[in-house]
Scaffold this motif. Structure first.
Motif, PDB file in Angstrom:
ATOM      1  N   ILE A 221       0.855  -1.186   0.000  1.00  0.00           N
ATOM      2  CA  ILE A 221       0.000   0.000   0.000  1.00  0.00           C
ATOM      3  C   ILE A 221       0.891   1.235   0.000  1.00  0.00           C
ATOM      4  O   ILE A 221       1.776   1.368   0.833  1.00  0.00           O
ATOM      5  N   GLY A 222       0.650   2.132  -0.951  1.00  0.00           N
ATOM      6  CA  GLY A 222       1.322   3.424  -0.954  1.00  0.00           C
ATOM      7  C   GLY A 222       2.660   3.442  -1.678  1.00  0.00           C
ATOM      8  O   GLY A 222       3.411   2.467  -1.665  1.00  0.00           O
ATOM      9  N   HIS A 223       2.917   4.573  -2.297  1.00  0.00           N
ATOM     10  CA  HIS A 223       4.161   4.711  -3.061  1.00  0.00           C
ATOM     11  C   HIS A 223       5.382   4.821  -2.157  1.00  0.00           C
ATOM     12  O   HIS A 223       6.496   4.512  -2.588  1.00  0.00           O
ATOM     13  N   THR A 224       5.203   5.243  -0.916  1.00  0.00           N
ATOM     14  CA  THR A 224       6.339   5.305   0.005  1.00  0.00           C
ATOM     15  C   THR A 224       6.858   3.898   0.288  1.00  0.00           C
ATOM     16  O   THR A 224       8.075   3.662   0.297  1.00  0.00           O
ATOM     17  N   THR A 225       5.939   2.958   0.496  1.00  0.00           N
ATOM     18  CA  THR A 225       6.345   1.568   0.714  1.00  0.00           C
ATOM     19  C   THR A 225       6.936   0.980  -0.562  1.00  0.00           C
ATOM     20  O   THR A 225       7.948   0.275  -0.522  1.00  0.00           O
ATOM     21  N   GLY A 226       6.316   1.284  -1.688  1.00  0.00           N
ATOM     22  CA  GLY A 226       6.858   0.810  -2.965  1.00  0.00           C
ATOM     23  C   GLY A 226       8.254   1.331  -3.218  1.00  0.00           C
ATOM     24  O   GLY A 226       9.127   0.613  -3.727  1.00  0.00           O
ATOM     25  N   LYS A 227       8.490   2.579  -2.835  1.00  0.00           N
ATOM     26  CA  LYS A 227       9.815   3.184  -2.991  1.00  0.00           C
ATOM     27  C   LYS A 227      10.850   2.448  -2.142  1.00  0.00           C
ATOM     28  O   LYS A 227      11.988   2.210  -2.579  1.00  0.00           O
ATOM     29  N   ALA A 228      10.462   2.072  -0.921  1.00  0.00           N
ATOM     30  CA  ALA A 228      11.380   1.339  -0.042  1.00  0.00           C
ATOM     31  C   ALA A 228      11.724  -0.028  -0.624  1.00  0.00           C
ATOM     32  O   ALA A 228      12.879  -0.478  -0.544  1.00  0.00           O
ATOM     33  N   ILE A 229      10.751  -0.682  -1.219  1.00  0.00           N
ATOM     34  CA  ILE A 229      10.988  -1.990  -1.824  1.00  0.00           C
ATOM     35  C   ILE A 229      11.946  -1.868  -3.001  1.00  0.00           C
ATOM     36  O   ILE A 229      12.901  -2.642  -3.138  1.00  0.00           O
ATOM     37  N   ARG A 230      11.714  -0.871  -3.844  1.00  0.00           N
ATOM     38  CA  ARG A 230      12.589  -0.675  -5.010  1.00  0.00           C
ATOM     39  C   ARG A 230      14.006  -0.286  -4.590  1.00  0.00           C
ATOM     40  O   ARG A 230      14.987  -0.703  -5.216  1.00  0.00           O
ATOM     41  N   ALA A 231      14.113   0.520  -3.536  1.00  0.00           N
ATOM     42  CA  ALA A 231      15.428   0.953  -3.068  1.00  0.00           C
ATOM     43  C   ALA A 231      16.275  -0.229  -2.606  1.00  0.00           C
ATOM     44  O   ALA A 231      17.509  -0.165  -2.631  1.00  0.00           O
ATOM     45  N   ALA A 232      15.611  -1.304  -2.191  1.00  0.00           N
ATOM     46  CA  ALA A 232      16.332  -2.500  -1.743  1.00  0.00           C
ATOM     47  C   ALA A 232      16.658  -3.439  -2.897  1.00  0.00           C
ATOM     48  O   ALA A 232      17.239  -4.514  -2.678  1.00  0.00           O
ATOM     49  N   GLY A 233      16.291  -3.056  -4.117  1.00  0.00           N
ATOM     50  CA  GLY A 233      16.624  -3.865  -5.282  1.00  0.00           C
ATOM     51  C   GLY A 233      15.559  -4.859  -5.685  1.00  0.00           C
ATOM     52  O   GLY A 233      15.807  -5.723  -6.537  1.00  0.00           O
ATOM     53  N   PHE A 234      14.346  -4.730  -5.125  1.00  0.00           N
ATOM     54  CA  PHE A 234      13.249  -5.620  -5.481  1.00  0.00           C
ATOM     55  C   PHE A 234      12.184  -4.841  -6.248  1.00  0.00           C
ATOM     56  O   PHE A 234      12.158  -3.607  -6.225  1.00  0.00           O
ATOM     57  N   THR A 235      11.312  -5.575  -6.925  1.00  0.00           N
ATOM     58  CA  THR A 235      10.244  -4.945  -7.689  1.00  0.00           C
ATOM     59  C   THR A 235       8.897  -5.424  -7.173  1.00  0.00           C
ATOM     60  O   THR A 235       8.599  -6.620  -7.237  1.00  0.00           O
ATOM     61  N   PRO A 236       8.069  -4.532  -6.637  1.00  0.00           N
ATOM     62  CA  PRO A 236       6.744  -4.953  -6.174  1.00  0.00           C
ATOM     63  C   PRO A 236       5.849  -5.322  -7.350  1.00  0.00           C
ATOM     64  O   PRO A 236       5.871  -4.665  -8.393  1.00  0.00           O
ATOM     65  N   ASP A 237       5.106  -6.402  -7.213  1.00  0.00           N
ATOM     66  CA  ASP A 237       4.173  -6.807  -8.268  1.00  0.00           C
ATOM     67  C   ASP A 237       2.947  -5.907  -8.289  1.00  0.00           C
ATOM     68  O   ASP A 237       2.294  -5.754  -9.322  1.00  0.00           O
ATOM     69  N   LEU A 238       2.638  -5.319  -7.137  1.00  0.00           N
ATOM     70  CA  LEU A 238       1.442  -4.502  -7.026  1.00  0.00           C
ATOM     71  C   LEU A 238       1.679  -3.363  -6.040  1.00  0.00           C
ATOM     72  O   LEU A 238       2.198  -3.588  -4.946  1.00  0.00           O
ATOM     73  N   ILE A 239       1.315  -2.151  -6.433  1.00  0.00           N
ATOM     74  CA  ILE A 239       1.321  -1.004  -5.521  1.00  0.00           C
ATOM     75  C   ILE A 239      -0.080  -0.423  -5.518  1.00  0.00           C
ATOM     76  O   ILE A 239      -0.536   0.138  -6.513  1.00  0.00           O
ATOM     77  N   ALA A 240      -0.779  -0.583  -4.404  1.00  0.00           N
ATOM     78  CA  ALA A 240      -2.123  -0.022  -4.266  1.00  0.00           C
ATOM     79  C   ALA A 240      -2.004   1.414  -3.772  1.00  0.00           C
ATOM     80  O   ALA A 240      -1.068   1.755  -3.052  1.00  0.00           O
ATOM     81  N   GLY A 241      -2.952   2.249  -4.149  1.00  0.00           N
ATOM     82  CA  GLY A 241      -2.963   3.616  -3.660  1.00  0.00           C
ATOM     83  C   GLY A 241      -3.064   3.638  -2.147  1.00  0.00           C
ATOM     84  O   GLY A 241      -3.532   2.685  -1.524  1.00  0.00           O
ATOM     85  N   GLY A 242      -2.626   4.729  -1.555  1.00  0.00           N
ATOM     86  CA  GLY A 242      -2.590   4.800  -0.102  1.00  0.00           C
ATOM     87  C   GLY A 242      -3.931   5.113   0.525  1.00  0.00           C
ATOM     88  O   GLY A 242      -4.033   5.998   1.373  1.00  0.00           O
ATOM     89  N   LYS A 243      -4.986   4.410   0.134  1.00  0.00           N
ATOM     90  CA  LYS A 243      -6.327   4.702   0.631  1.00  0.00           C
ATOM     91  C   LYS A 243      -6.806   3.684   1.654  1.00  0.00           C
ATOM     92  O   LYS A 243      -7.957   3.723   2.074  1.00  0.00           O
TER      93      LYS A 243
END
Length: 261
Positions: A221-243
């Protein structure tokens, strides 16, 4: 015959607190899906600090209270209910919240939000608040946690005075659930769900060194969490809006509908 729900038979790993995981589990069960709980974070109220005491004693100085999480709302009101403040102390304040779920939590305390943001995180909320609320120089009380991102505070400070106060603490757990770890190791799961950067960062700390897998199927959930995942070298399969959690369920259904078709 009715179409099969795209989530039917799916197995998810939940890394959030037990309280949130229980809600996700109930929603998934209505879709014939399963959630295995692997809580990687725990939350509790912050100890009494000078900032909290100042907040309790000088609440009348503030114009807005700015909430970027449901935890902030619950722990803020828990602390305020411990004071001798008059019963109507909350009425002169304005309240900004992130998402429908947080709005509903605020409503549990008999308060209607003055500003509700549907953005994808605290920073988005702060940026939109500056654009929509045509005011400057407000004194904003910002209840937060010890591991919360500071970006939203910095954005608000462009036009307002901001007083961050730590009202809850997030603790990272050291021993992840063994059953969940075995399921991830075997690959017999569909997606690991992360609701915060804190949960993902603890996954890196206590799970990844044991699992040692190059990739994981992850949703967040949220682009902030997605950003943390990408920064660690992984790719999230799904990023839901932060709602919130309901929005996560919607995006999961949409994702697996596309996969199945």
């Amino acid at each position: 015959m009715a179409d099969r729900d795209p989530l039917s038979g799916k197995i998810f790993i939940g890394t959030c607190t037990d309280q949130k995981a229980d809600r996700i589990k109930k929603l998934l069960e209505t879709k014939d899906a399963e959630l295995i709980k692997m809580p990687l974070i725990e939350t509790g109220k912050a100890g009494l600090s000078r900032e909290i005491k100042y907040m309790q004693d000088h609440l009348a100085l503030f114009d807005w209270v700015f909430f970027t999480s449901g935890y902030g709302i619950r722990f803020f009101f828990g602390l305020m209910h411990q004071t001798d403040a008059p019963s109507n102390w909350h009425k002169r304040l304005k309240y900004a919240v992130i998402g429908k779920a947080a709005e509903e939590i605020l409503h549990e305390y008999g308060i209607k939000a003055d500003y509700v943001n549907a953005g994808a995180g605290g920073e988005d909320m702060a940026e939109l608040f500056l654009n929509v609320v045509n005011e400057t120089g407000n004194k904003i009380l910002f209840p937060t946690g010890n591991l919360s991102e500071k970006g939203a505070v910095n954005i608000l400070m462009r036009k307002h005075e901001v007083f961050p106060v730590e009202v809850y603490r997030t603790r990272m757990t050291d021993h992840p659930d063994r059953e969940a770890m075995d399921i991830i190791s075997s690959g017999k799961y569909d997606m690991i769900l992360f609701l915060s950067p804190s949960a993902f960062n603890n996954f890196l700390r206590v799970c990844h060194p044991v699992l040692k897998q190059q990739t994981y199927r992850m949703g967040c959930i949220g682009h902030t969490t997605g950003k943390a995942i990408r920064a660690a070298g992984f790719t999230p399969d799904l990023i839901a809006g932060g709602k919130g959690i309901d929005d996560l369920l919607y995006h999961l259904e949409k994702y697996y509908y596309i996969v199945l078709t």
